[in-house]
Design a protein around this motif. Structure first.
Motif, PDB file in Angstrom:
ATOM      1  N   UNK A 165       0.844  -1.200   0.000  1.00 34.47           N
ATOM      2  CA  UNK A 165       0.000   0.000   0.000  1.00 34.47           C
ATOM      3  C   UNK A 165       0.881   1.254   0.000  1.00 34.47           C
ATOM      4  N   UNK A 166       1.933   1.222   0.827  1.00 38.43           N
ATOM      5  CA  UNK A 166       2.777   2.419   0.955  1.00 38.43           C
ATOM      6  C   UNK A 166       3.583   2.705  -0.314  1.00 38.43           C
ATOM      7  N   UNK A 167       3.948   1.650  -1.065  1.00 42.94           N
ATOM      8  CA  UNK A 167       4.801   1.846  -2.246  1.00 42.94           C
ATOM      9  C   UNK A 167       4.007   1.897  -3.559  1.00 42.94           C
ATOM     10  N   UNK A 168       2.690   1.711  -3.427  1.00 43.86           N
ATOM     11  CA  UNK A 168       1.849   1.655  -4.635  1.00 43.86           C
ATOM     12  C   UNK A 168       1.942   2.913  -5.485  1.00 43.86           C
ATOM     13  N   UNK A 169       2.118   4.052  -4.849  1.00 46.24           N
ATOM     14  CA  UNK A 169       2.187   5.326  -5.580  1.00 46.24           C
ATOM     15  C   UNK A 169       3.352   5.376  -6.556  1.00 46.24           C
ATOM     16  N   UNK A 170       4.381   4.599  -6.302  1.00 45.83           N
ATOM     17  CA  UNK A 170       5.530   4.539  -7.226  1.00 45.83           C
ATOM     18  C   UNK A 170       5.398   3.378  -8.215  1.00 45.83           C
ATOM     19  N   UNK A 171       4.297   2.677  -8.114  1.00 44.31           N
ATOM     20  CA  UNK A 171       4.113   1.527  -9.013  1.00 44.31           C
ATOM     21  C   UNK A 171       4.925   0.320  -8.584  1.00 44.31           C
ATOM     22  N   UNK A 172       5.543   0.405  -7.399  1.00 45.37           N
ATOM     23  CA  UNK A 172       6.321  -0.755  -6.911  1.00 45.37           C
ATOM     24  C   UNK A 172       5.345  -1.735  -6.268  1.00 45.37           C
ATOM     25  N   UNK A 173       5.446  -2.986  -6.699  1.00 50.92           N
ATOM     26  CA  UNK A 173       4.554  -4.029  -6.188  1.00 50.92           C
ATOM     27  C   UNK A 173       5.283  -4.853  -5.132  1.00 50.92           C
ATOM     28  N   UNK A 174       4.532  -5.299  -4.123  1.00 47.38           N
ATOM     29  CA  UNK A 174       5.128  -6.132  -3.072  1.00 47.38           C
ATOM     30  C   UNK A 174       4.215  -7.333  -2.849  1.00 47.38           C
ATOM     31  N   UNK A 175       4.759  -8.517  -2.991  1.00 45.80           N
ATOM     32  CA  UNK A 175       3.984  -9.743  -2.796  1.00 45.80           C
ATOM     33  C   UNK A 175       4.769 -10.723  -1.940  1.00 45.80           C
ATOM     34  N   UNK A 176       4.064 -11.678  -1.370  1.00 41.63           N
ATOM     35  CA  UNK A 176       4.720 -12.699  -0.544  1.00 41.63           C
ATOM     36  C   UNK A 176       4.433 -14.091  -1.097  1.00 41.63           C
ATOM     37  N   UNK A 177       5.443 -14.957  -0.952  1.00 45.93           N
ATOM     38  CA  UNK A 177       5.286 -16.360  -1.345  1.00 45.93           C
ATOM     39  C   UNK A 177       5.365 -17.206  -0.085  1.00 45.93           C
ATOM     40  N   UNK A 178       4.403 -18.119   0.051  1.00 45.47           N
ATOM     41  CA  UNK A 178       4.348 -18.988   1.228  1.00 45.47           C
ATOM     42  C   UNK A 178       4.493 -20.452   0.792  1.00 45.47           C
ATOM     43  N   UNK A 179       5.712 -20.948   0.768  1.00 47.92           N
ATOM     44  CA  UNK A 179       5.874 -22.351   0.384  1.00 47.92           C
ATOM     45  C   UNK A 179       5.596 -23.292   1.558  1.00 47.92           C
ATOM     46  N   UNK A 180       5.117 -24.495   1.222  1.00 52.20           N
ATOM     47  CA  UNK A 180       5.154 -25.583   2.206  1.00 52.20           C
ATOM     48  C   UNK A 180       6.543 -26.209   2.091  1.00 52.20           C
ATOM     49  N   UNK A 181       6.739 -27.411   2.590  1.00 56.46           N
ATOM     50  CA  UNK A 181       8.080 -27.998   2.555  1.00 56.46           C
ATOM     51  C   UNK A 181       8.610 -28.079   1.118  1.00 56.46           C
ATOM     52  N   UNK A 182       9.796 -27.537   0.928  1.00 48.46           N
ATOM     53  CA  UNK A 182      10.490 -27.597  -0.364  1.00 48.46           C
ATOM     54  C   UNK A 182      11.817 -28.305  -0.112  1.00 48.46           C
ATOM     55  N   UNK A 183      12.213 -29.144  -1.058  1.00 51.09           N
ATOM     56  CA  UNK A 183      13.423 -29.933  -0.846  1.00 51.09           C
ATOM     57  C   UNK A 183      14.689 -29.059  -0.925  1.00 51.09           C
ATOM     58  N   UNK A 184      15.106 -28.550   0.230  1.00 48.34           N
ATOM     59  CA  UNK A 184      16.366 -27.806   0.375  1.00 48.34           C
ATOM     60  C   UNK A 184      16.996 -28.323   1.672  1.00 48.34           C
ATOM     61  N   UNK A 185      18.163 -27.753   2.034  1.00 45.20           N
ATOM     62  CA  UNK A 185      18.758 -28.151   3.315  1.00 45.20           C
ATOM     63  C   UNK A 185      17.779 -27.891   4.459  1.00 45.20           C
ATOM     64  N   UNK A 186      16.998 -26.802   4.336  1.00 46.70           N
ATOM     65  CA  UNK A 186      16.052 -26.475   5.397  1.00 46.70           C
ATOM     66  C   UNK A 186      14.809 -27.358   5.369  1.00 46.70           C
ATOM     67  N   UNK A 187      14.208 -27.520   4.222  1.00 51.16           N
ATOM     68  CA  UNK A 187      12.879 -28.143   4.147  1.00 51.16           C
ATOM     69  C   UNK A 187      12.873 -29.614   3.790  1.00 51.16           C
ATOM     70  N   UNK A 188      13.999 -30.108   3.273  1.00 51.13           N
ATOM     71  CA  UNK A 188      14.049 -31.524   2.914  1.00 51.13           C
ATOM     72  C   UNK A 188      14.192 -32.371   4.168  1.00 51.13           C
ATOM     73  N   UNK A 189      14.544 -33.615   4.002  1.00 47.02           N
ATOM     74  CA  UNK A 189      14.697 -34.463   5.188  1.00 47.02           C
ATOM     75  C   UNK A 189      13.407 -35.179   5.524  1.00 47.02           C
ATOM     76  N   UNK A 190      13.505 -36.045   6.519  1.00 44.15           N
ATOM     77  CA  UNK A 190      12.424 -36.973   6.853  1.00 44.15           C
ATOM     78  C   UNK A 190      11.108 -36.263   7.225  1.00 44.15           C
TER      79      UNK A 190
END
Ligand code: NAI
Length: 253
Positions: A165-190
Motif C-alpha cells: 500500500x505504501x509503495x503503490x504510488x511509485x508503481x512498486x509491487x510487493x507480494x509474498x510467497x508462502x511455500x510448504x516444505x520444499x526440498x532444500x537443506x532447510x525443508x528436505x529431510x524426513x
C-alpha cells in the motif's frame, strides 16, 4: 516467456536453496543478478554470471551498506527478493519456553531481515519494480513447537501488505510467497518428506522447480497489476484435509 531482459535483481539468502534457484531462474530469464548471503557465495555467483555481496540481513547497518554499495556502482534495482531465513532447531512449546532467545533469534533474521529490506531497498529501486518476500505456509498454519517461526513469517505477510500500500504510488509491487516444505537443506529431510506425503493433496514434497516459476512471474511485468498478495505454493495442503489423513477416519474404496 516472462523476459527479465534489462532488469536488475537482488536476492537475499541466495547462496543455496530457494534463493539460489530464484537467482538462477532470473539470470536465465535475462536479468542482471546480485546474490547476497551471510555465507560466502562468490564462486557460485560467478558461475551463473551474478555479482556477490556478503550481507547479514539481520544487521541494519549491513543492509544499508549494501544499498550504499549499489549506489556507488550507480545501480538501480527492478526486483528485490527478501528471502533469507532460518528455521529454529529447538522445540519451542510456549508454556515451556525458558527464555525468549529462540524467538528473538528467529525474528531478527526472518522478520527484521525483511523489514530492513523493505526499509532500505525502495530508495535504490526504479519505479514499477517488484519486491517479493519469502514467507512460509507456517504463517497460516499453527505448528506445535514452532510458534516462533510461524509468528516471524506471519509478520512478513503483514509487512508485505502494508508496504504494498505504501509503495503503490511509485508503481512498486510487493507480494509474498508462502511455500510448504520444499526440498532444500532447510525443508528436505524426513519430516518434510513425510508430512508432505501425508498432508498435501499432491502427496509429495515440493521441488525447487515447482516454486521458482512463481517468483519469475511476480518479478516480471506480466504481474504488473498484482500487489499486496500472498501466494501459497503448497501442493494443495491448505485446500483441505488430505486423502491420506482422511482415510485414517473413513474408508475409501
Ligand atoms: P536454506 O537453509 O537452504 O538457505 C537459506 C539461505 O539463507 C542460506 O544460504 C543461508 O546462509 C542464508 N541466511 C541465513 N541467515 C542469513 C542471514 N542472517 N543473512 C543472510 N543470509 C542468511 O533455506 P531455504 O529452504 O532455501 O529457505 C529460504 C527461505 O524460504 C527462508 O526464508 C525459509 O524460511 C523459507 N521457506 C523455506 C521452506 C522450505 O521447506 N525449504 C518452506 C517455507 C519457507
Amino acid at each position: 516467456m516472462f523476459s527479465l531482459d534489462g532488469k536488475t535483481a537482488l536476492v537475499t539468502g541466495a547462496a543455496k536453496g530457494i534463493g539460489f534457484a530464484v537467482a538462477k531462474r532470473f539470470r536465465a530469464a535475462g536479468a542482471d543478478v546480485i546474490i547476497t548471503d551471510i555465507s560466502d557465495a562468490a564462486e557460485i555467483a560467478a558461475d551463473i554470471g551474478a555479482q556477490f555481496i556478503r550481507l547479514d540481513v539481520s544487521r541494519e547497518r549491513e543492509v544499508a551498506d549494501c544499498f550504499r554499495e549499489l549506489a556507488a556502482q550507480q545501480l538501480l534495482l527492478d526486483i528485490v527478493v527478501n528471502n533469507a531465513g532460518i528455521v529454529p532447531g529447538d522445540n519451542f512449546v510456549l508454556t515451556e519456553a525458558g527464555d525468549d532467545d529462540s524467538l528473538r533469534g528467529v525474528f531478527e533474521v526472518n522478520t527484521y531481515g525483511v523489514f530492513y529490506g523493505l526499509k532500505h531497498a525502495p530508495a535504490r529501486m526504479r519505479d514499477f519494480g517488484s519486491i517479493i518476500n519469502t514467507a512460509s505456509l507456517a504463517a497460516h498454519l499453527a505448528l506445535p513447537g514452532n510458534s516462533q517461526y510461524s509468528a516471524s513469517k506471519a509478520a512478513v505477510v503483514q509487512l508485505t501488505r502494508t508496504s504494498a500500500v505504501e509503495l503503490g504510488g511509485r508503481g512498486i509491487r510487493v507480494n509474498a510467497v508462502c511455500p510448504s516444505f520444499i526440498r532444500t537443506d532447510m525443508g528436505g529431510g524426513e519430516l518434510g518428506e513425510s508430512m508432505s506425503e501425508e498432508l498435501t493433496a499432491l502427496g509429495r514434497i515440493g521441488e525447487l522447480e515447482d516454486l521458482v516459476g512463481l517468483y519469475h512471474f511476480l518479478a516480471s511485468d506480466e504481474s504488473r497489476f498484482i500487489s499486496g498478495q500472498v501466494f501459497n505454493v503448497d501442493g494443495g495442503w491448505t485446500a483441505g484435509v488430505s486423502m491420506g489423513l482422511m482415510s485414517k477416519y473413513r474408508e475409501f474404496e
